[in-house]
Design an enzyme around this catalytic site. Sequence first.
Site, PDB file in Angstrom:
ATOM      1  N   TYR A   1      -1.635  -1.233  10.988  1.00 53.95           N
ATOM      2  CA  TYR A   1      -1.954  -1.751   9.656  1.00 53.95           C
ATOM      3  C   TYR A   1      -0.808  -1.449   8.688  1.00 53.95           C
ATOM      4  O   TYR A   1      -0.303  -2.332   7.988  1.00 53.95           O
ATOM      5  CB  TYR A   1      -3.269  -1.139   9.147  1.00 53.95           C
ATOM      6  CG  TYR A   1      -3.417  -1.189   7.652  1.00 53.95           C
ATOM      7  CD1 TYR A   1      -3.747  -2.380   7.009  1.00 53.95           C
ATOM      8  CD2 TYR A   1      -3.185  -0.052   6.864  1.00 53.95           C
ATOM      9  CE1 TYR A   1      -3.851  -2.432   5.626  1.00 53.95           C
ATOM     10  CE2 TYR A   1      -3.303  -0.098   5.488  1.00 53.95           C
ATOM     11  CZ  TYR A   1      -3.626  -1.287   4.873  1.00 53.95           C
ATOM     12  OH  TYR A   1      -3.716  -1.332   3.504  1.00 53.95           O
TER      13      TYR A   1
ATOM     14  N   LYS B   1       2.150  -3.890   6.571  1.00 52.27           N
ATOM     15  CA  LYS B   1       2.499  -3.855   5.138  1.00 52.27           C
ATOM     16  C   LYS B   1       4.010  -3.698   4.979  1.00 52.27           C
ATOM     17  O   LYS B   1       4.653  -4.384   4.174  1.00 52.27           O
ATOM     18  CB  LYS B   1       1.776  -2.688   4.439  1.00 52.27           C
ATOM     19  CG  LYS B   1       0.267  -2.876   4.324  1.00 52.27           C
ATOM     20  CD  LYS B   1      -0.091  -4.033   3.401  1.00 52.27           C
ATOM     21  CE  LYS B   1      -1.557  -4.304   3.300  1.00 52.27           C
ATOM     22  NZ  LYS B   1      -1.894  -5.587   2.676  1.00 52.27           N
TER      23      LYS B   1
ATOM     24  N   SER C   1       0.838  -1.200   0.000  1.00 52.27           N
ATOM     25  CA  SER C   1       0.000   0.000   0.000  1.00 52.27           C
ATOM     26  C   SER C   1       0.869   1.245   0.000  1.00 52.27           C
ATOM     27  O   SER C   1       1.977   1.246   0.554  1.00 52.27           O
ATOM     28  CB  SER C   1      -0.850  -0.019   1.272  1.00 52.27           C
ATOM     29  OG  SER C   1      -1.416   1.240   1.506  1.00 52.27           O
TER      30      SER C   1
HETATM   31  N1  UFG Z   1     -12.575  11.121   3.500  1.00 55.04           N
HETATM   32  C1  UFG Z   1     -13.560  12.008   3.898  1.00 55.04           C
HETATM   33  N2  UFG Z   1     -14.695  11.489   4.433  1.00 55.04           N
HETATM   34  C2  UFG Z   1     -14.907  10.160   4.606  1.00 55.04           C
HETATM   35  C3  UFG Z   1     -13.889   9.262   4.190  1.00 55.04           C
HETATM   36  C4  UFG Z   1     -12.726   9.791   3.663  1.00 55.04           C
HETATM   37  O1  UFG Z   1     -13.410  13.218   3.771  1.00 55.04           O
HETATM   38  O2  UFG Z   1     -15.969   9.763   5.115  1.00 55.04           O
HETATM   39  C5  UFG Z   1     -11.343  11.661   2.896  1.00 55.04           C
HETATM   40  C6  UFG Z   1     -10.074  11.348   3.664  1.00 55.04           C
HETATM   41  O3  UFG Z   1      -9.849  12.327   4.645  1.00 55.04           O
HETATM   42  C7  UFG Z   1      -9.043  11.339   2.544  1.00 55.04           C
HETATM   43  C8  UFG Z   1      -9.809  10.817   1.340  1.00 55.04           C
HETATM   44  O4  UFG Z   1     -11.174  11.039   1.642  1.00 55.04           O
HETATM   45  O5  UFG Z   1      -8.624  12.659   2.249  1.00 55.04           O
HETATM   46  C9  UFG Z   1      -9.592   9.340   1.088  1.00 55.04           C
HETATM   47  O6  UFG Z   1      -9.857   8.606   2.274  1.00 55.04           O
HETATM   48  P1  UFG Z   1     -10.019   7.018   2.290  1.00 55.04           P
HETATM   49  O7  UFG Z   1     -10.380   6.617   3.692  1.00 55.04           O
HETATM   50  O8  UFG Z   1     -10.915   6.592   1.203  1.00 55.04           O
HETATM   51  O9  UFG Z   1      -8.577   6.494   1.917  1.00 55.04           O
HETATM   52  P2  UFG Z   1      -7.170   6.800   2.607  1.00 55.04           P
HETATM   53  O10 UFG Z   1      -6.368   7.573   1.627  1.00 55.04           O
HETATM   54  O11 UFG Z   1      -7.288   7.333   3.960  1.00 55.04           O
HETATM   55  O12 UFG Z   1      -6.610   5.320   2.821  1.00 55.04           O
HETATM   56  C10 UFG Z   1      -6.474   4.423   1.770  1.00 55.04           C
HETATM   57  C11 UFG Z   1      -6.748   3.004   2.249  1.00 55.04           C
HETATM   58  C12 UFG Z   1      -5.708   2.568   3.211  1.00 55.04           C
HETATM   59  C13 UFG Z   1      -4.345   2.772   2.648  1.00 55.04           C
HETATM   60  C14 UFG Z   1      -4.166   4.183   2.157  1.00 55.04           C
HETATM   61  C15 UFG Z   1      -2.869   4.291   1.416  1.00 55.04           C
HETATM   62  O13 UFG Z   1      -8.006   2.928   2.883  1.00 55.04           O
HETATM   63  O14 UFG Z   1      -5.882   1.201   3.468  1.00 55.04           O
HETATM   64  O15 UFG Z   1      -5.209   4.533   1.255  1.00 55.04           O
HETATM   65  O16 UFG Z   1      -2.588   5.573   1.067  1.00 55.04           O
HETATM   66  F1  UFG Z   1      -3.414   2.509   3.560  1.00 55.04           F
END
Ligand code: UFG
Length: 342
Positions: free
Chosen positions: A150, A154, A126
């Site tokens: 987590y 990885k 990841s």
């Molecule tokens: N976000 C919101 N509201 C929500 C969910 C997410 O504003 O309800 C925002 C987050 O703050 C972020 C973006 O949307 O800016 C993406 O968030 P995600 O939770 O979809 O994904 P992440 O980038 O946090 O995490 C993902 C995977 C992880 C992995 C990571 C690697 O879920 O498993 O990418 O960069 F580790």
Amino acid sequence: MHILVTGGAGYIGSHTCLELLSCGHRVTVVDNLSNASIESLSRVETLTGRKVNFCKVDLLDRQGLRGVFKSCDARFDAVIHFAGKKAVGESVANPLLYYHNNITGTLVLAEVMAEYGVKNIIFSSSATVYGDPATVPISEDFPLSCTNPYGRTKLMVEEILQDIVVADPQWNVCLLRYFNPVGAHKSGLIGEDPHGTPSNLMPYISQVAVGKLAQLSVFGGDYETKDGTGVRDYIHVVDLALGHVKAVERIVQNPGVVICNLGTGKGYSVLEMVRAFAEVSGKEIAYKIADRRAGDIAACYANPAKALRELGWQTQYGLHEMCEDTWRWQQNNPNGYGREIM
Ligand code: UFG
């Protein structure tokens, strides 16, 4: 080729099985179904007209796993290892569960592979291993770090697999660092089926659009990004699956260790995602700007040049298709694989 896919009934796993079968490969899946449904693989069989050899086995069950290697009439050419727990928040609350499942599970898998002389493994890593990068886009040689258990699993598995290659050069290891997988197969038959309220952005938005959730909380409106909201590299899950097909073709050439980002190279903000999804679905996506989520970073997107060089892979699908395909899946399967209304 005959490929063993761990976690093959899950979101990325099922899409990868479909693409492997479509390219003429044989597929055996081991999955404990703790966060996946066997229905995904029935649909893969329907879509491809080909059979998946499914074994309900937990990687922690060494005897069960040996049974899979023993019973298969043809040796596996490679293993694609998806199986693992993946919820960041849960990993902070229950680190031992994550270390035991993700690390010990991988150790058992690698040991059984060695016993049976199968030494090609593609690992589902990841972009989280880059921690909070100093700059974007992110290349594979950027410093590695992590901020939660987590992410540490990885990174640890990446290191363990590389140590195996040092000790035994017959091994080949491909570490694929995914950015943010979204979308679904264009048939609308397979897609992401999160249990409970989604924590990831795209499934959350699509459940707001379909009326299951009232409002999206945008985590932070004051990042130093184009519009103040977080920027990520969203990649269509079918592109990601095709990256694994390329990795399988590469790994059998005995390359040693190959490490590649799988991303598009483009970053979109949360608000851009909301707007794109609203346009495709024709639904208003209610949202409010909320506090930042602990552990989030401002911007994360890939330099995908190495995957093109090493694997001959690049993404084909853009944001429009990511939203369109997510929306089709969401509308056709409002309850995921559980109780779909056809
Ligand atoms: N976000 C919101 N509201 C929500 C969910 C997410 O504003 O309800 C925002 C987050 O703050 C972020 C973006 O949307 O800016 C993406 O968030 P995600 O939770 O979809 O994904 P992440 O980038 O946090 O995490 C993902 C995977 C992880 C992995 C990571 C690697 O879920 O498993 O990418 O960069 F580790």
